[in-house]
Design a protein around this motif. Structure first.
Motif, PDB file in Angstrom:
ATOM      1  N   GLY A  60      -1.048  16.580   3.216  1.00 58.09           N
ATOM      2  CA  GLY A  60      -1.993  15.726   3.717  1.00 58.09           C
ATOM      3  C   GLY A  60      -1.533  14.317   3.389  1.00 58.09           C
ATOM      4  O   GLY A  60      -2.048  13.386   4.186  1.00 58.09           O
ATOM      5  N   SER A  61      -0.582  13.524   2.457  1.00 56.70           N
ATOM      6  CA  SER A  61      -0.085  12.266   2.306  1.00 56.70           C
ATOM      7  C   SER A  61       0.758  12.038   3.487  1.00 56.70           C
ATOM      8  O   SER A  61       0.403  11.005   4.121  1.00 56.70           O
ATOM      9  N   ARG A  95      -2.522   8.590  10.141  1.00 61.26           N
ATOM     10  CA  ARG A  95      -3.504   7.881  10.011  1.00 61.26           C
ATOM     11  C   ARG A  95      -3.230   6.493  10.024  1.00 61.26           C
ATOM     12  O   ARG A  95      -3.876   5.540   9.947  1.00 61.26           O
ATOM     13  N   GLY A  96      -2.056   6.191   9.774  1.00 61.53           N
ATOM     14  CA  GLY A  96      -1.328   4.773   9.761  1.00 61.53           C
ATOM     15  C   GLY A  96      -1.584   3.900   8.597  1.00 61.53           C
ATOM     16  O   GLY A  96      -1.853   2.901   8.551  1.00 61.53           O
ATOM     17  N   ILE A  97      -1.915   4.761   7.397  1.00 62.15           N
ATOM     18  CA  ILE A  97      -2.175   3.942   6.235  1.00 62.15           C
ATOM     19  C   ILE A  97      -0.983   3.747   5.352  1.00 62.15           C
ATOM     20  O   ILE A  97      -0.125   4.693   5.210  1.00 62.15           O
ATOM     21  N   GLY A  98      -0.901   2.446   4.762  1.00 55.29           N
ATOM     22  CA  GLY A  98       0.173   2.369   3.822  1.00 55.29           C
ATOM     23  C   GLY A  98       1.665   1.787   4.542  1.00 55.29           C
ATOM     24  O   GLY A  98       1.748   2.067   5.870  1.00 55.29           O
ATOM     25  N   PRO A 134      -4.186   3.732  -2.616  1.00 56.16           N
ATOM     26  CA  PRO A 134      -5.585   3.895  -2.327  1.00 56.16           C
ATOM     27  C   PRO A 134      -6.339   5.202  -2.131  1.00 56.16           C
ATOM     28  O   PRO A 134      -7.454   5.554  -2.155  1.00 56.16           O
ATOM     29  N   VAL A 135      -5.259   6.055  -1.613  1.00 58.74           N
ATOM     30  CA  VAL A 135      -5.823   7.343  -1.266  1.00 58.74           C
ATOM     31  C   VAL A 135      -4.979   8.347  -1.916  1.00 58.74           C
ATOM     32  O   VAL A 135      -3.644   8.349  -1.626  1.00 58.74           O
ATOM     33  N   THR A 171       0.075  13.353   6.558  1.00 59.66           N
ATOM     34  CA  THR A 171      -0.821  12.834   7.638  1.00 59.66           C
ATOM     35  C   THR A 171      -1.534  11.562   7.333  1.00 59.66           C
ATOM     36  O   THR A 171      -1.649  10.644   8.283  1.00 59.66           O
ATOM     37  N   THR A 172      -1.775  11.149   6.093  1.00 61.65           N
ATOM     38  CA  THR A 172      -2.347   9.911   5.860  1.00 61.65           C
ATOM     39  C   THR A 172      -1.387   8.660   6.053  1.00 61.65           C
ATOM     40  O   THR A 172      -2.024   7.825   6.875  1.00 61.65           O
ATOM     41  N   VAL A 227       0.956  -1.238  -0.039  1.00 61.54           N
ATOM     42  CA  VAL A 227      -0.016  -0.058  -0.063  1.00 61.54           C
ATOM     43  C   VAL A 227       0.995   1.357   0.031  1.00 61.54           C
ATOM     44  O   VAL A 227       1.748   1.326   1.066  1.00 61.54           O
TER      45      VAL A 227
END
Lengths: 337, 504
Positions: free
Chosen positions: A200-201, A208-211, A192-193, A203-204, A146
């Motif tokens: 922003g990325s 936000r713990g994504i990827g 995915p986002v 932060t993501t 991801v």
């Protein structure tokens, strides 16, 4: 005692002069910039403001506006009253010059190094221990990885990242436009986002713990690791990346309207001074000054960098081919797929 | 709040799934046979006999346990949930950051486009009235007045700027003429303080002030002969106490009766005003219906300037309910001495009243005017003056089935819908109206053989309001006259009027 008209006139004149004097002691600038430069320009504003006050006696008040580079350019075109723009890529300032006429078309020739006082590149940030074993661009297209990256339609950093990936694939043995397109398509299939800007990325990925991997500006990568913890993230430098040259320009029509041309030009020239270059280094931007670069030779890892002119024929061509409506990005990226 | 709720639901869902899967995974692992101690990368087998363990240096931190398939699955679900949450977060941010979109509206009130904050609006409206008139008479001249007619054809453009200034532009192409009927701007900093400038309906005449599409009868009453159709000027007006009191006070050119003229004929201006009180216009008294009582007045000097080449007497002409000219002041293009012009004070006073309560309504008013005039000499200067005092009035009562009678027109409870069995609303209205022209005007100001001195009319109206926008109307009017013929009285006018109307 009767009020004399002459007394009144003198008093009025003093009030007017006093008001005018206090107004001239303050000068305001609006710097419309891209996403990850918040910290850089906070430092620049402080240092330059001090210098400007010593030189002119004026108190400088610089307001900052940040967002995806493309979005910010659009805002200036639509009337945001920027005195200077410090964006992620030259195409966005070209767009302001062409679509609004607020900036002279020869803006890039006005300052050294194509009006790009510092550079950066695109690197990866992974979670501590690099659990997915991300080491180079090829690892980003593996199934199940991801990837977090912003939207090339709105973010300058994202466009640099996209072109870095494309350039990597193009330069691989047997690489062609076709294989590069397929490579980048696979990469964005793992995204995915799509945030609208680099911050922003961050932060993501970071909050936000994504990827498992963030494709990021080098300076933003350092900021993330330093701010959120070296025990949580680490930076991975790919074998090849792109030399990103974020440009700056005075917004001619606005500074003439505001009467701020002198301070705006001095503000941008300050970025090229040793002090300005040191501030860039402190904020993890690569300096243009050879002296400052030499002084910080060990600070930035050596990555094989290619330029946009070398592989893509410049920003105008790259924009038209890849990021314009119907361009390759639109062809390869289908939201939700 | 909504965002919080969504977030909460997601989080509860996520942690429930994670907990359930984690529990399952733990149970599954607990049921698995212990991994052999020799397995590469496996956890140290703490149950192994100490004798079998080689003397090795103590391990500070045990190697991580191998990840079971469930843990990968948990991670995957966790990522998916986080991605969904983030996408939702970004969507909310994008929606909040997106510039507000203009509002496009199409409904029974017309078609409009407005900014999201409604500070800027443009509204497209229109009025089409197609009429038919049938006179029951043996008089061939009057028979020739039987006609279909495009009575009103009005595109109406309303707008709002800055949320502060309204405007209206409305030409009229009906009645075989072309005219700018309304063209005004209306600044409204407060409900009680509004300033209107331009061409619009002046305060005199309650029925006159009613919108053309909202009247019970196809044509206005005889008393509308004693007020201008429109005036050009400035007017301060407003509603005090949420509509308990409306006031209007303005300065205008001062038009002749029944006139629509755009340019004044003299230096003097007219002052016009109205106070209208609606005592039941409060929440607690609304059950009593809508009662409005008021008085309007106008006064000003008017001076007609007439020559044979360009007659401009600034005097009105009077029409019957069948729209036939029944009285007019002397004017001649061959003999200037046969012309009467306005010359001095022209004052009108107009007590007025309405009452509406559900399906019933009443509208009544009376107008008295005092007009100073002059008769011209051969050189066009005055040689004699006079004062005419005319009066007129009407009473209209109405009742409706399937709708409410209001000053703003008949409002059906449900529009026509054949499938649902609704028909809109039906209204029956009765009217008595009259006009008295001052006997002092005869014969030096008005030719008694051509103009009537008195008219009295009875009318009945049947209206079918299919919806707020569609109306079919039929009227029968019978008007008797005093004078107006070479011998005796003008014959009684009996006329059937019909109308198809679209108003939006």
């Amino acid at each position: 005692m009767k009020f004399q008209w002459t007394n009144g006139l003198v008093l009025s004149a003093l009030v007017v002069l006093g008001t005018a004097g206090s107004a001239s002691a303050q000068v305001k600038l609006l710097n419309v910039s891209y996403d990850p430069t918040r910290e850089l320009y906070q430092d620049v504003n402080q240092a330059f403001g001090k210098q400007w006050q010593q030189k002119t006696g004026q108190t400088l008040n610089v307001s900052q506006s940040h967002g995806g580079s493309g979005k910010q350019a659009r805002s200036v075109i639509d009337g945001l009253d920027a005195d200077v723009v410090t964006l992620g890529l030259a195409y966005d300032i070209d767009a302001i010059a062409e679509k609004s006429g607020r900036i002279a078309k020869d803006w890039q020739k006005r300052l050294p190094d194509n009006s790009s006082p510092y550079t950066s590149t695109i690197v990866f940030v992974v979670r501590k221990g690099n659990p997915k074993g991300i080491h180079d661009w090829d690892d980003l297209v593996k199934p199940g990885v991801v990837v977090v990256a912003p939207n090339p339609k709105t973010s300058g950093g994202a466009r640099w990242a996209y072109l870095a990936a494309w350039g990597y694939a193009l330069q691989k043995p047997g690489g062609s436009e076709t294989t590069a397109k397929e490579f980048v398509r696979k990469l964005y299939k793992n995204v995915p986002v799509l945030d609208s800007g680099a911050r922003g990325s961050t932060t993501t990925f970071g909050q936000r713990g994504i990827g498992q991997v963030l494709v990021s500006w080098e300076n933003e990568a350092y900021l993330l690791v330093n701010e959120l913890g070296k025990d949580k993230f680490e930076i991975v430098n790919p074998s090849v990346s792109i030399l990103a040259e974020p440009p700056v320009a005075v917004v001619d029509r606005n500074v003439d309207k505001h009467g701020t041309r002198a301070v705006a030009e001095a503000y941008l020239k300050f970025l090229y001074t040793d002090e300005g270059q040191e501030i860039a280094v402190k904020n993890h931007y690569r300096p243009r000054s050879a002296a400052v670069a030499g002084k910080h030779a060990g600070t930035f890892p050596k990555i094989k960098l290619f330029t946009i002119d070398q592989l893509f024929g410049g920003w105008q061509k790259a924009q038209a081919t890849h990021f314009a409506d119907g361009g390759t990005f639109d062809q390869i990226y289908q939201p939700g797929s | 709040m909504r965002r919080f709720a969504h977030s909460l639901v997601y989080k509860i869902g996520r942690y429930t799934i994670l907990f359930a899967l984690g529990l399952t995974s733990a149970v599954a692992r607990a049921q698995d046979p212990p991994a052999p101690a020799t397995e590469a990368g496996g956890p140290p087998d703490v149950a192994a006999p100490a004798a079998e363990a080689p003397a090795a240096p103590a391990i500070a931190t045990p190697p991580p346990a191998p990840r079971g398939p469930w843990e990968d699955r948990i991670d995957e679900i966790d990522q998916r949930t986080r991605i969904l949450e983030r996408k939702q977060e970004l969507a909310i941010e994008a929606a909040a950051a997106a510039p507000p979109r203009p509002i496009v509206q199409a409904d029974e009130n017309g078609f409009s486009i407005s900014s999201a904050d409604r500070q800027y609006q443009i509204r497209f409206k229109g009025l089409i009235q197609v009429d038919g008139r049938r006179f029951f008479t043996s008089d061939s001249t009057l028979q020739n007045s039987d006609t279909f007619i495009l009575r009103r054809i009005r595109p109406i453009l309303d707008g709002t700027l800055l949320g502060l200034v309204d405007f209206r532009i409305s030409p009229d192409f009906g009645n075989n003429t072309t005219a700018i009927l309304d063209a005004y701007i209306d600044a409204h900093p407060r409900p009680w303080l509004r300033l209107r400038a331009g061409k619009f309906k002046e305060p005199v005449g309650l029925e006159r002030l009613q919108a053309d599409q909202d009247m019970d009868f196809i044509e206005r009453s005889l008393d509308s002969n004693l007020s201008p159709q429109r005036e050009i000027g400035l007017e301060l007006w407003g509603d005090i106490g949420s509509g308990l009191v409306r006031y209007e006070a303005g300065i205008f050119n001062g038009n002749a009766d029944n006139a629509l003229t755009d340019v004044d004929s003299d230096h003097a201006k007219s002052f016009e005003g109205r106070i209208f009180i609606q005592p039941f216009n409060t929440e607690s008294l609304s059950f009593l219906g809508r009662l409005g009582v008021g008085i309007a007045a106008s006064t000003g000097n008017e001076k007609g300037v007439s020559t044979l080449a360009a007659p401009n007497p600034w005097m009105g002409t009077f029409k019957s309910d069948g729209q036939q000219t029944i009285a007019s002041y002397l004017t001649s293009t061959t003999d200037i001495t046969q012309t009467v012009v306005a010359y001095g004070r022209h004052t009108r006073i107009n007590p007025q009243l309405y009452y509406y309560n559900g399906p019933v309504g009443l509208l009544a008013e009376w107008v008295k005017e005092h007009q100073e005039v002059a008769e011209l000499t051969t050189t066009g200067t005055t040689f004699g003056t006079g004062t005419y005092n005319n009066s007129a009035g009407h009473v209209t009562v109405s009742g409706a089935l399937g709708g409410d009678v209001t000053y703003e027109g008949l409002k059906p409870h449900k529009p026509l819908d054949l499938a649902a069995g609704t028909f809109g609303a039906l209204e029956l209205a009765l009217r008595y109206d009259w006009l008295n022209i001052d006997s002092a005007a005869f014969p030096t100001g008005i030719d008694p053989t051509k103009s009537v001195s008195e008219a009295k009319a009875y009318g009945v109206a049947l209206n079918w309001q299919l919806s707020r926008n569609l109306k079919v109307a039929g009227n029968y009017e019978q008007t008797s006259f005093t004078g107006g013929a070479k011998t005796g009285n003008r014959p009684t006018e009996k006329v059937l009027l019909g109308r198809f109307q679209i108003a939006f």
